[in-house]
Structures are given as structure tokens and as C-alpha cells.
Scaffold this motif. Structure first.
Motif, PDB file in Angstrom:
ATOM      1  N   ALA A  44      -7.649  13.975   1.721  1.00  7.66           N
ATOM      2  CA  ALA A  44      -7.749  12.555   1.384  1.00  7.66           C
ATOM      3  C   ALA A  44      -9.003  12.294   0.545  1.00  7.66           C
ATOM      4  O   ALA A  44      -8.973  11.532  -0.427  1.00  7.66           O
ATOM      5  CB  ALA A  44      -7.761  11.712   2.659  1.00  7.66           C
ATOM      6  N   MET A  82     -12.332   9.996   9.454  1.00  6.51           N
ATOM      7  CA  MET A  82     -12.556   9.490   8.098  1.00  6.51           C
ATOM      8  C   MET A  82     -13.895   8.768   7.995  1.00  6.51           C
ATOM      9  O   MET A  82     -14.531   8.775   6.946  1.00  6.51           O
ATOM     10  CB  MET A  82     -11.431   8.523   7.698  1.00  6.51           C
ATOM     11  N   ARG A  88       0.828  -1.205   0.000  1.00  2.58           N
ATOM     12  CA  ARG A  88       0.000   0.000   0.000  1.00  2.58           C
ATOM     13  C   ARG A  88       0.866   1.259   0.000  1.00  2.58           C
ATOM     14  O   ARG A  88       0.608   2.213  -0.749  1.00  2.58           O
ATOM     15  CB  ARG A  88      -0.906  -0.012   1.231  1.00  2.58           C
ATOM     16  N   HIS A  92      -9.438  10.936  -3.400  1.00  8.11           N
ATOM     17  CA  HIS A  92     -10.084   9.621  -3.448  1.00  8.11           C
ATOM     18  C   HIS A  92      -9.239   8.558  -2.772  1.00  8.11           C
ATOM     19  O   HIS A  92      -9.146   7.417  -3.247  1.00  8.11           O
ATOM     20  CB  HIS A  92     -10.383   9.209  -4.895  1.00  8.11           C
ATOM     21  N   LEU A  93      -8.632   8.951  -1.678  1.00 10.47           N
ATOM     22  CA  LEU A  93      -7.778   8.038  -0.929  1.00 10.47           C
ATOM     23  C   LEU A  93      -8.641   7.257   0.073  1.00 10.47           C
ATOM     24  O   LEU A  93      -9.489   7.839   0.746  1.00 10.47           O
ATOM     25  CB  LEU A  93      -6.714   8.848  -0.180  1.00 10.47           C
ATOM     26  N   SER A  94      -8.420   5.965   0.156  1.00 13.37           N
ATOM     27  CA  SER A  94      -9.205   5.140   1.085  1.00 13.37           C
ATOM     28  C   SER A  94      -8.811   5.433   2.526  1.00 13.37           C
ATOM     29  O   SER A  94      -7.730   5.953   2.795  1.00 13.37           O
ATOM     30  CB  SER A  94      -8.991   3.662   0.791  1.00 13.37           C
ATOM     31  N   THR A  95      -9.711   5.099   3.434  1.00  2.31           N
ATOM     32  CA  THR A  95      -9.414   5.262   4.860  1.00  2.31           C
ATOM     33  C   THR A  95      -8.179   4.462   5.248  1.00  2.31           C
ATOM     34  O   THR A  95      -7.314   4.941   5.989  1.00  2.31           O
ATOM     35  CB  THR A  95     -10.609   4.792   5.713  1.00  2.31           C
ATOM     36  N   GLU A  96      -8.081   3.257   4.704  1.00  2.00           N
ATOM     37  CA  GLU A  96      -6.958   2.380   5.052  1.00  2.00           C
ATOM     38  C   GLU A  96      -5.628   2.982   4.617  1.00  2.00           C
ATOM     39  O   GLU A  96      -4.672   3.032   5.387  1.00  2.00           O
ATOM     40  CB  GLU A  96      -7.138   1.000   4.400  1.00  2.00           C
ATOM     41  N   THR A  97      -5.569   3.445   3.372  1.00  2.46           N
ATOM     42  CA  THR A  97      -4.318   4.029   2.885  1.00  2.46           C
ATOM     43  C   THR A  97      -3.981   5.295   3.665  1.00  2.46           C
ATOM     44  O   THR A  97      -2.819   5.533   4.022  1.00  2.46           O
ATOM     45  CB  THR A  97      -4.412   4.333   1.380  1.00  2.46           C
ATOM     46  N   THR A  98      -4.989   6.089   3.961  1.00  2.00           N
ATOM     47  CA  THR A  98      -4.746   7.336   4.692  1.00  2.00           C
ATOM     48  C   THR A  98      -4.166   7.050   6.078  1.00  2.00           C
ATOM     49  O   THR A  98      -3.142   7.628   6.458  1.00  2.00           O
ATOM     50  CB  THR A  98      -6.058   8.126   4.835  1.00  2.00           C
ATOM     51  N   THR A  99      -4.794   6.157   6.815  1.00  2.00           N
ATOM     52  CA  THR A  99      -4.295   5.867   8.165  1.00  2.00           C
ATOM     53  C   THR A  99      -2.930   5.181   8.112  1.00  2.00           C
ATOM     54  O   THR A  99      -2.093   5.393   8.980  1.00  2.00           O
ATOM     55  CB  THR A  99      -5.286   4.995   8.941  1.00  2.00           C
ATOM     56  N   THR A 100      -2.705   4.382   7.069  1.00  2.00           N
ATOM     57  CA  THR A 100      -1.391   3.754   6.916  1.00  2.00           C
ATOM     58  C   THR A 100      -0.319   4.810   6.715  1.00  2.00           C
ATOM     59  O   THR A 100       0.767   4.736   7.304  1.00  2.00           O
ATOM     60  CB  THR A 100      -1.400   2.779   5.731  1.00  2.00           C
ATOM     61  N   LEU A 101      -0.640   5.806   5.905  1.00  2.00           N
ATOM     62  CA  LEU A 101       0.319   6.887   5.663  1.00  2.00           C
ATOM     63  C   LEU A 101       0.574   7.681   6.943  1.00  2.00           C
ATOM     64  O   LEU A 101       1.711   8.059   7.237  1.00  2.00           O
ATOM     65  CB  LEU A 101      -0.203   7.818   4.557  1.00  2.00           C
ATOM     66  N   VAL A 102      -0.482   7.923   7.722  1.00  2.00           N
ATOM     67  CA  VAL A 102      -0.322   8.667   8.980  1.00  2.00           C
ATOM     68  C   VAL A 102       0.554   7.883   9.946  1.00  2.00           C
ATOM     69  O   VAL A 102       1.480   8.426  10.561  1.00  2.00           O
ATOM     70  CB  VAL A 102      -1.697   8.965   9.614  1.00  2.00           C
ATOM     71  N   LYS A 103       0.261   6.591  10.064  1.00  2.00           N
ATOM     72  CA  LYS A 103       1.030   5.753  10.983  1.00  2.00           C
ATOM     73  C   LYS A 103       2.504   5.759  10.583  1.00  2.00           C
ATOM     74  O   LYS A 103       3.391   5.876  11.434  1.00  2.00           O
ATOM     75  CB  LYS A 103       0.475   4.331  10.977  1.00  2.00           C
ATOM     76  N   GLU A 104       2.743   5.655   9.289  1.00  2.00           N
ATOM     77  CA  GLU A 104       4.128   5.670   8.798  1.00  2.00           C
ATOM     78  C   GLU A 104       4.808   6.988   9.153  1.00  2.00           C
ATOM     79  O   GLU A 104       5.943   7.011   9.623  1.00  2.00           O
ATOM     80  CB  GLU A 104       4.142   5.473   7.271  1.00  2.00           C
ATOM     81  N   VAL A 109      -8.459  14.972   6.284  1.00  2.00           N
ATOM     82  CA  VAL A 109      -9.626  14.240   5.784  1.00  2.00           C
ATOM     83  C   VAL A 109     -10.119  14.868   4.488  1.00  2.00           C
ATOM     84  O   VAL A 109     -10.453  14.173   3.518  1.00  2.00           O
ATOM     85  CB  VAL A 109     -10.751  14.219   6.843  1.00  2.00           C
TER      86      VAL A 109
END
Lengths: 118, 118
Positions: free
Chosen positions: B98, A116, A22, B102-114, B95
Motif C-alpha cells: 500500500a 498503517m 472510493r 501511495h494508497l491512503s490508509t482509508e482506501t486500504t482499509t476500505t479495500l480490506v473490509k470489502e 502495508v
DNA sequence: AGCTTGTTCTAGTAGTCGTAGAACAAATAT
DNA sequence: ATATTTGTTCTACGACTACTAGAACAAGCT
């Protein structure tokens, strides 16, 4: 394609792989149409089972990140967010604000997920 | 203290409770020093096992959100982020960005966590 | 035709999740 | 002091998930 999987981590192996793919797609390291390693091949190089890799691939397909076809393999889906500069700037600002407020990573991501989902 | 737990959800029960308490504290619905329901009591009202509630409480303690002492119960930890207005504005901006990408919730939170882990 | 690759099936082991009951120790209330 | 409250720790069990493994199969490519 230098992904690292930690067998001793708290997160399931397939979930770790989902995260790495991802991020690679989001950061443009993998471009739309680009081919991912075959499941058996990637499993061998990461020392995983083929089914574990396929589970990750199938979750990514359900999420619209990759496309899967037998005989052809897995490739990054055609439709991917083009411009992430605004998102990246927003994330940088958020991390900065969270740091200043001494907010934990867990609480921060929980707040983002909540926002979100509304 | 109107928490809802979904037994059929994909997320473990103790994790759902952790999230709800975390959000309640972050949003100031529970203030530092305020007492949480006793584990047996909350378990009864949410139709959970005491051990499931205690597992959530202990994870929150490990995260510095609550303090636990036998005989006294669970209370919100003294040190909590005071001012979250900057964080909330940053999250609203994120938000928004994102959504536009058109970014998914999953990709967004993954990017934040990273981004938080760096 | 032969090879590659995802799909589907069964199957086994290990660990987590949730529940349950019991005994115990520290803090509080009477 | 005594009793009650509350978190802590222990064992135990059934259900489910995670991961591995092997096999047969179907769609696509060479």
C-alpha cells in the motif's frame, strides 16, 4: 454508476457514498479525469439530499480522490495509484490468513489500521 | 492495562476503548480467561462514565471477544485465534504494498473490509 | 445572457454520545 | 446468612451529529 445506499444501515449515508466512490476509483471503474454525477443529480437518483452528496464529495476531495470546481462538477483526481496488483494480491493473502485464524472482520481491519498508522 | 482515551478525538470514546481492548487481546497482552477491570473501576481510571465503558464491553461481548457476567466481571473469551503469525506477516506485506502504491490508509482499509465481506 | 454546478448560510427534526443517578440481580467474599 | 462486588436496566439531560430543506451566491460553460 450503480451505487446503492442503505438508509437503514449503521453507517451514515455520506460515509456509504464515500466508500462506494472510493472503491469505484480504486478498482478503475472510474478513471482519472472522469466526471462524476452532479451533486443535485446524484442526490435525486439516490433519493438523498444534495448536501449529503456534497459532504461525501468534499470528504473525497480532502482525501485527494476527486477534484471539485463549481460550474464544472466533480471529477476523479489526476493522480491515482496506477498499479494495484501487488496490493490486491496482498489483500487476498491477508483475507485467507484471517479466515484460517477465524479472525473477525472487525479485528482484522483494526489490525490493518494499526499497522498503517505506524 | 495502560489504555489511553482521547476525549477530543474524532472517534467515539466507547469505540476507542473497543479498539484498544481488541488489539490487546489480538496481540496476546490479554489472554483468554484473563479478567478485565470492573466497569466502574476502569471508568474512574480513564475518567469516563461507567455506561460508556459498559457499552464498549457489551460490543466486545457481541463480537465474542469478552464474556460478561454480573458479580464476576468481564474476562477475555475462551476461544481466541491462537496463531496470528501468518496474519501479521500478511499485514506487513499489505502495508508495504500500500505504501509503495501511495494508497491512503482509508482506501486500504476500505479495500480490506470489502474483501473480507465476500 | 442563461444554465449548470459547487459553495455557503440559516434552520429544523431526529438520533447518537456521554454523563448521571438509581434500583436491581447474579456471583463472590466474609 | 450477610455484605460486597459487578453487570443489567431504567429514566433523564445537554451537547453534538446526521440529514433534510430552502435560499442566495460565485465560478465555469454554452
Amino acid at each position: 454508476m450503480m451505487w446503492r445506499i442503505d438508509p437503514g444501515g449503521d453507517e451514515p449515508l455520506y460515509a456509504q457514498l464515500v466508500t462506494q466512490v472510493r472503491l469505484a476509483v480504486a478498482h478503475g471503474e472510474l478513471r482519472p479525469g472522469e466526471r462524476l454525477p452532479a451533486a443535485r443529480e446524484l442526490a435525486a437518483s439516490l433519493d438523498l439530499n444534495m448536501h449529503t452528496v456534497l459532504r461525501a464529495y468534499q470528504l473525497l476531495r480532502d482525501d485527494g480522490v476527486v477534484e471539485l470546481r463549481r460550474g464544472r462538477g466533480a471529477m476523479v483526481a489526476a493522480r491515482q495509484p496506477a498499479d494495484l496488483t501487488a496490493v490486491e494480491r496482498a489483500i487476498a493473502d491477508l483475507v485467507d490468513a484471517a479466515r484460517r485464524a477465524h479472525l473477525s472482520t472487525e479485528t482484522t481491519t483494526t489490525l490493518v489500521k494499526e499497522a498503517m498508522h505506524r
